[in-house]
Every structure is written in C-alpha cells, then in structure tokens.
Design an enzyme around this catalytic site. Structure first.
Site, PDB file in Angstrom:
ATOM      1  N   GLU A   1       0.834  -1.198   0.000  1.00 47.20           N
ATOM      2  CA  GLU A   1       0.000   0.000   0.000  1.00 47.20           C
ATOM      3  C   GLU A   1       0.872   1.253   0.000  1.00 47.20           C
ATOM      4  OE1 GLU A   1      -3.243  -0.109  -0.197  1.00 47.20           O
ATOM      5  OE2 GLU A   1      -3.530  -2.263   0.122  1.00 47.20           O
TER       6      GLU A   1
ATOM      7  N   LYS B   1      -3.156 -12.074  11.700  1.00 47.09           N
ATOM      8  CA  LYS B   1      -3.352 -13.441  11.219  1.00 47.09           C
ATOM      9  C   LYS B   1      -2.937 -14.475  12.268  1.00 47.09           C
ATOM     10  CE  LYS B   1      -2.833 -11.752   6.522  1.00 47.09           C
ATOM     11  NZ  LYS B   1      -1.936 -11.578   5.362  1.00 47.09           N
TER      12      LYS B   1
END
Length: 385
Positions: free
Chosen positions: A178, A193
């Site tokens: 990003e 995660k």
C-alpha cells in the site's frame, strides 16, 4: 443461496465475477442479489445500491459477504447482518481482530455462522485445514510466512542485494504494498493473522496488543548479507504455540537455514505450517492476497454454507499470551550494543552481535535498553526443523 455483497473493489469484484460465471454445479447454487457500493457514481449494475439497509434488512438474503476493508463501517454492517440472522463471510482481518469476541458472541446468540477463510492466507485453504485437523488432533503449534508484501521485499533484498527502501518501492509499484505500508512492514498484518489462527487452531481469543511484534522497517542490505554468507534466508515469521494455560505468540524476522522449506518461498507467496500429534507438520503454500485468490477463499466459505459445513460457531475462551518460556538466539544490530554487553554471545563487529539464548521477554527489554530507533533484530534458527 442469496448473497448481499458489501464492496466491489479488488476482492469484491473478484467474488462477483466468480459467482456470476457459474462455472461449477456448486457455484450455480449461489446468487448475488445486491451489491453495496460507496457512491451513486459507482453504480454500474442493477443489483448495486448505496443503502446498507437494502441488504442487511432484506429477508430474502441468506448471507452477507463483507469485502469493504477497514474497521468502520465494516464492523457496524457485519454486526447488523449477524443480528438480523444472516451468515457472514468476510476477508477483513483487521476488523475481525478488533471485534472478534463481540462478533462471535452475536453469531452464536443469533444461530448463524461467521466465516473468515479469506482473512488469513488469501487463497490458501489454511483455516479450513485447521478445522479438518482438529477433528482428529489438537493443533500444538503453527508458524509461517503470513504476509506477501514483506516476503516480496525480503526476497528482492536477498536475490538482488537491494536496500529496503528500493525493494519497498518496487513492491508498491507492483501493487503488493500500500501507499502506507506500515501494517505490513511493522508486522501488524502478520499479527492479525496470528490472532485469527490462534482462534481457529487453538480455540482461544488473544489480544494483538499482547503479541511480541517486530517488523522489518529497519532491516538493511548489510543484515541480509550477513544472513546469506552464513547460509540463512531472512523471512518475517508469525508463530503460535499452545501452552498448558495460554499461548505463546510472536511475529519476528527470522534467519532460516537455506535448506528449510520456508527459505525457498519466493516473491509474494505465503507458506503456513501446522503441527499436530498424529498428522505432524503440514505446510500450505500459495498466493496470500490478490483479487482472485482471496475471492476464491470467500466463495469456498459460501459453498461450505450451502452444504451446511461448519455452521456452528465454537465457544472460544480468552487466554493470556506468555512468551517467557520460548528462548532463542538473536541477531542484533545497534549503535549501542555496549548497553547490553552481558547478553552477547558473539560479537560480529562494533554494532552487530548474536545474543545468548534468551526469552522474548528479555528480547523486548534488550531493545528498550539499546535506545536506538534504527535497531534491527532477527531470531536465528539454528536448525531446519
């Protein structure tokens, strides 16, 4: 099964294309009834709307797929869908981690399912395989390369000798990173995660704030060169270990022996390993992000709902994170190494060393004592197990 799709960006559009394609008998049982878009100007399909109530309050819609991303309004929309008795499938790891306990409780009380295969590992069937393994075995631990952006950067640095800033710019140019890559390079994406994997694999709820997290923001070509000359490859590794009364959970750059499978994982790929008593170590490798890989995981969750697989939401319990018992040696580069002289096993040069075997708690204390914003730390894996 009628579906309300929230978001029509990278992942949402991939979900729509797969379902509209009707390529298999299973997919033919899915139908997207409504698609939420942000602005009126984005409406290009008669199913599109800018009003969330058209979806969460539609009695004909069975399941809501959330592909908006971010915390709000995604959380509010998902909570409303669950409260209204609709199953939810989401790829939004950050929103899930921030509100996991509340969302799971709503799903349980309303008798619906919250599924999130796509939130961890993209197209890799990681969550579903944890479920399958748990039918026979307790998951004892997991570890892996959970973030494709950092793996791409580290691969570029190892293969081409690039500096971190150059490799990061290439990752951004390729669309892997990003504009603001902080969540990736500071290890937060991997930590999310790890939380989700602990929830699914161990049946526990942990806080991301309790995980020891060290990213790769300060890594240099010099650190990579040391790893290479000593037959290591650097990877950002997320780990979870089930303890008797809690879990150990960490995210840290790791020097891995070149013969280890993780050392061979290239570019933006992910690789995640579970360990259980009768099955042993199982490693899953594949695309961890992207439109179609992530959309594929979303649609797999939808098909599971069609066949009523894994409908019930388990009762996860909150546990503490304890990293005091996990010890290792660490590569440390800092201009202030003299501040931690007692923890040094091997002095490589003036500002680089290998520590004695210490715990992650000691490691955090070590970094604080260095008072060096550019310090870089990596765990050193001495074997290829």
């Amino acid at each position: 099964m009628k579906i309300g799709l929230l978001g029509h960006g990278t992942v949402g559009s991939g979900v729509r294309k797969i379902i509209d394609g009707k390529n298999t008998k299973e997919i033919s049982q899915l139908e997207i009834s409504r698609i939420l878009v942000r602005y009126e100007k984005d409406i290009t399909d008669e199913r599109m709307t800018v009003d969330i109530h058209d979806i969460v309050e539609d009695p004909d819609i069975d399941v809501v797929v959330e592909c908006i991303g971010g915390d709000e309004p995604a959380f509010r929309y998902v909570q409303a869908a669950l409260f209204n008795g609709k199953h939810v499938v989401t790829s939004n790891k950050k929103m899930l981690v921030n509100h996991l306990e509340e969302l799971l409780e709503t799903a349980r009380t309303r008798g619906v399912s919250l599924k999130y295969e796509a939130a961890c590992g993209g197209g890799i069937p990681w969550m579903s395989n944890l479920d399958r393994t748990k039918r026979i075995d307790d998951i004892e631990s997991f570890r892996g390369i959970f973030n494709g952006t950092t793996n791409y950067i580290l691969t570029k640095m190892s293969d081409e000798g690039s500096e971190f800033t150059v490799a990061l710019k290439e990752a951004q140019d390729c669309g892997y990173a990003e504009f603001d890559p902080s969540d990736d390079i500071d290890g937060m994406d991997t930590a999310y995660k790890v939380v989700l994997s602990s929830c699914k694999g161990f049946g526990v709820l942990t806080s991301v704030q309790d995980i020891d997290i060290y990213g790769i923001r300060s890594i240099s070509a010099r650190d990579i060169a040391y790893a290479c000359t000593h037959d290591y490859v650097c990877k950002l590794i997320g780990t979870g270990i089930k303890l008797e009364d809690g879990v150990s959970a960490t995210v840290i750059p790791t020097f891995i022996p070149k013969e280890n499978l993780f050392a061979t994982i290239p570019a933006n790929f992910n690789a995640i390993e579970s360990d259980s008593r009768t099955l042993g170590k199982m490693t899953y490798v594949g695309q961890g992000a992207g439109s179609y890989p992530t959309a594929h995981a979303v649609v797999q969750d939808l098909i599971d709902l069609v066949y009523k697989q894994d409908i019930l939401v388990a009762s996860e319990v909150s546990v503490r994170v304890d990293n005091t018992s996990r010890v290792s040696s660490f590569y440390v580069r800092s201009i202030n190494l003299d501040n931690v002289q007692g923890l040094i096993e091997e002095r490589i040069d003036e500002d680089t060393c290998i520590t004695k075997k210490i715990s992650f708690v000691q490691l955090a204390s070590l970094i604080g004592k260095l008072e060096d914003s550019a310090v870089f730390v990596a765990e050193v894996m001495h074997d290829c197990k």
